[in-house]
Motif scaffolding. Sequence first.
Motif, PDB file in Angstrom:
ATOM      1  N   CYS A   8     -49.718  33.200 -33.008  1.00 23.79           N
ATOM      2  CA  CYS A   8     -49.434  34.141 -31.935  1.00 23.79           C
ATOM      3  C   CYS A   8     -49.157  35.561 -32.427  1.00 23.79           C
ATOM      4  N   ASN A   9     -49.484  36.494 -31.567  1.00 25.79           N
ATOM      5  CA  ASN A   9     -49.105  37.895 -31.712  1.00 25.79           C
ATOM      6  C   ASN A   9     -49.406  38.549 -30.380  1.00 25.79           C
ATOM      7  N   GLN A  10     -48.478  39.369 -29.895  1.00 17.29           N
ATOM      8  CA  GLN A  10     -48.699  40.012 -28.603  1.00 17.29           C
ATOM      9  C   GLN A  10     -49.813  41.053 -28.667  1.00 17.29           C
ATOM     10  N   LYS A  11     -50.203  41.447 -29.877  1.00 19.03           N
ATOM     11  CA  LYS A  11     -51.274  42.411 -30.069  1.00 19.03           C
ATOM     12  C   LYS A  11     -52.592  41.675 -30.297  1.00 19.03           C
ATOM     13  N   GLY A  12     -53.652  42.128 -29.655  1.00 15.89           N
ATOM     14  CA  GLY A  12     -54.958  41.528 -29.859  1.00 15.89           C
ATOM     15  C   GLY A  12     -55.662  42.104 -31.078  1.00 15.89           C
ATOM     16  N   GLY A  13     -56.723  41.437 -31.494  1.00 20.15           N
ATOM     17  CA  GLY A  13     -57.539  41.946 -32.582  1.00 20.15           C
ATOM     18  C   GLY A  13     -56.909  41.878 -33.952  1.00 20.15           C
ATOM     19  N   VAL A  14     -56.028  40.900 -34.169  1.00 19.45           N
ATOM     20  CA  VAL A  14     -55.340  40.799 -35.460  1.00 19.45           C
ATOM     21  C   VAL A  14     -55.817  39.599 -36.282  1.00 19.45           C
ATOM     22  N   GLY A  15     -56.834  38.899 -35.780  1.00 19.44           N
ATOM     23  CA  GLY A  15     -57.331  37.731 -36.505  1.00 19.44           C
ATOM     24  C   GLY A  15     -56.660  36.435 -36.108  1.00 19.44           C
ATOM     25  N   LYS A  16     -56.108  36.403 -34.917  1.00 19.86           N
ATOM     26  CA  LYS A  16     -55.372  35.227 -34.456  1.00 19.86           C
ATOM     27  C   LYS A  16     -56.291  34.019 -34.277  1.00 19.86           C
ATOM     28  N   THR A  17     -57.369  34.197 -33.528  1.00 15.31           N
ATOM     29  CA  THR A  17     -58.300  33.087 -33.294  1.00 15.31           C
ATOM     30  C   THR A  17     -59.031  32.713 -34.580  1.00 15.31           C
ATOM     31  N   THR A  18     -59.411  33.700 -35.372  1.00 12.66           N
ATOM     32  CA  THR A  18     -60.050  33.424 -36.659  1.00 12.66           C
ATOM     33  C   THR A  18     -59.141  32.569 -37.531  1.00 12.66           C
ATOM     34  N   THR A  19     -57.858  32.880 -37.498  1.00  5.66           N
ATOM     35  CA  THR A  19     -56.890  32.097 -38.266  1.00  5.66           C
ATOM     36  C   THR A  19     -56.723  30.702 -37.690  1.00  5.66           C
ATOM     37  N   ALA A  20     -56.640  30.594 -36.360  1.00  8.15           N
ATOM     38  CA  ALA A  20     -56.484  29.283 -35.723  1.00  8.15           C
ATOM     39  C   ALA A  20     -57.633  28.352 -36.105  1.00  8.15           C
ATOM     40  N   ILE A  21     -58.843  28.874 -36.034  1.00  8.02           N
ATOM     41  CA  ILE A  21     -60.020  28.048 -36.347  1.00  8.02           C
ATOM     42  C   ILE A  21     -60.052  27.675 -37.815  1.00  8.02           C
ATOM     43  N   ASN A  22     -59.983  28.666 -38.672  1.00  7.34           N
ATOM     44  CA  ASN A  22     -60.248  28.417 -40.089  1.00  7.34           C
ATOM     45  C   ASN A  22     -59.095  27.740 -40.817  1.00  7.34           C
ATOM     46  N   LEU A  23     -57.867  28.021 -40.423  1.00  2.00           N
ATOM     47  CA  LEU A  23     -56.743  27.300 -41.013  1.00  2.00           C
ATOM     48  C   LEU A  23     -56.816  25.827 -40.612  1.00  2.00           C
ATOM     49  N   SER A  24     -57.105  25.564 -39.339  1.00  2.00           N
ATOM     50  CA  SER A  24     -57.233  24.178 -38.871  1.00  2.00           C
ATOM     51  C   SER A  24     -58.339  23.445 -39.612  1.00  2.00           C
ATOM     52  N   VAL A  25     -59.472  24.101 -39.770  1.00  6.07           N
ATOM     53  CA  VAL A  25     -60.624  23.482 -40.424  1.00  6.07           C
ATOM     54  C   VAL A  25     -60.306  23.137 -41.873  1.00  6.07           C
ATOM     55  N   TYR A  26     -59.721  24.070 -42.596  1.00  6.79           N
ATOM     56  CA  TYR A  26     -59.456  23.812 -44.009  1.00  6.79           C
ATOM     57  C   TYR A  26     -58.378  22.756 -44.203  1.00  6.79           C
ATOM     58  N   ILE A  27     -57.376  22.740 -43.340  1.00 10.60           N
ATOM     59  CA  ILE A  27     -56.354  21.697 -43.454  1.00 10.60           C
ATOM     60  C   ILE A  27     -56.963  20.334 -43.143  1.00 10.60           C
ATOM     61  N   ALA A  28     -57.855  20.281 -42.149  1.00 11.54           N
ATOM     62  CA  ALA A  28     -58.553  19.030 -41.852  1.00 11.54           C
ATOM     63  C   ALA A  28     -59.428  18.606 -43.032  1.00 11.54           C
ATOM     64  N   SER A  29     -60.052  19.573 -43.693  1.00  7.07           N
ATOM     65  CA  SER A  29     -60.913  19.246 -44.837  1.00  7.07           C
ATOM     66  C   SER A  29     -60.112  18.704 -46.011  1.00  7.07           C
ATOM     67  N   LEU A  30     -58.813  18.985 -46.020  1.00  8.43           N
ATOM     68  CA  LEU A  30     -57.937  18.481 -47.080  1.00  8.43           C
ATOM     69  C   LEU A  30     -57.328  17.128 -46.735  1.00  8.43           C
ATOM     70  N   GLY A  31     -57.817  16.524 -45.657  1.00 10.04           N
ATOM     71  CA  GLY A  31     -57.432  15.143 -45.351  1.00 10.04           C
ATOM     72  C   GLY A  31     -56.365  14.976 -44.304  1.00 10.04           C
ATOM     73  N   LYS A  32     -55.909  16.064 -43.700  1.00  7.02           N
ATOM     74  CA  LYS A  32     -54.893  15.968 -42.652  1.00  7.02           C
ATOM     75  C   LYS A  32     -55.548  15.848 -41.276  1.00  7.02           C
ATOM     76  N   LYS A  33     -54.895  15.098 -40.386  1.00  8.10           N
ATOM     77  CA  LYS A  33     -55.379  14.974 -39.017  1.00  8.10           C
ATOM     78  C   LYS A  33     -54.850  16.155 -38.193  1.00  8.10           C
ATOM     79  N   VAL A  34     -55.772  16.916 -37.628  1.00  8.51           N
ATOM     80  CA  VAL A  34     -55.418  18.183 -36.978  1.00  8.51           C
ATOM     81  C   VAL A  34     -55.940  18.213 -35.544  1.00  8.51           C
ATOM     82  N   LEU A  35     -55.091  18.718 -34.634  1.00 13.01           N
ATOM     83  CA  LEU A  35     -55.505  19.007 -33.263  1.00 13.01           C
ATOM     84  C   LEU A  35     -55.357  20.508 -33.040  1.00 13.01           C
ATOM     85  N   LEU A  36     -56.429  21.148 -32.613  1.00 13.49           N
ATOM     86  CA  LEU A  36     -56.429  22.575 -32.313  1.00 13.49           C
ATOM     87  C   LEU A  36     -56.462  22.746 -30.803  1.00 13.49           C
ATOM     88  N   ILE A  37     -55.478  23.438 -30.258  1.00 12.76           N
ATOM     89  CA  ILE A  37     -55.342  23.611 -28.815  1.00 12.76           C
ATOM     90  C   ILE A  37     -55.653  25.054 -28.452  1.00 12.76           C
TER      91      ILE A  37
END
Length: 265
Positions: A8-37
């Motif tokens: 989260c951040n109240q300011k847009g355009g800071v890489g929030k969605t990019t972080t949500a997607i890619n952090l989730s993906v890499y953690i899942a690739s490391l064997g963790k079960k991840v749900l992205l909402i």
Amino acid sequence: MGKIVAICNQKGGVGKTTTAINLSVYIASLGKKVLLIDLDPQGNTTSGLGIDKQKLNNTIYEVLLEEITLEEIILPTSLENLKIVPARLELIGAEVELGRIERGQFQLKNSLEKIHSHFDFLFIDLPPSLGLLTVNGLTAAHSALIPVQCEYYALEGLSQFLITLERIKQAFNPFLSIEGILLTMADQRTNLSQEVIAEARQHFGKEVYQTVIPRSVRLSEAPGFGKPVFLYAPESSGALKYKELAEEFLLRNAEVKVNFISQNV
């Protein structure tokens, strides 16, 4: 019990969605079960993982209005360990609908109670606003991860947002903590990025991740192909940094695992 992290951040355009997607993906690739909402009406997290929003019968909107359960809309992704709860534009109407529901701030929290033990981590991509959707996400979360762009006024906006988090903590979620502050869109060649990084570390100390996400053409291009950078350009600088962030995130959480479990017993 899965840990719920609001990005989260109240300011847009800071890489929030990019972080949500890619952090989730890499953690899942490391064997963790991840749900992205996806809790942002723009639905960019949904489309960024290759899901056609127009073909969906239901999204998180219907869950918040208690028309269906969360389990009914969880979708698979191209990674075995990563699932997503999708969103699209009609979610903007939830801002009004939630205001009419008694204790509407707790709708997402209530929906997650039955399923969050099925995952190691649940990440919530919040809209760049302070409306009821954001309040719902922060009320449901155990912690908040805050992306901050390396630019002028960024730290001033961060300080204001931390005050907002404290208010939500006092009003709705006494267990809400700061997961970390992530510096994004850095250009290490410029004095400005270096100054923002140094000032952030000076003021916020260990709350700031050591990993700094650079500006990256590949990170910007990947959503247009419906892919995380992990699949689109795995050797790019942005991809390597998000992999590094995932490793740092897991290391931090390994250190606090005992405290997290005991807090929720």
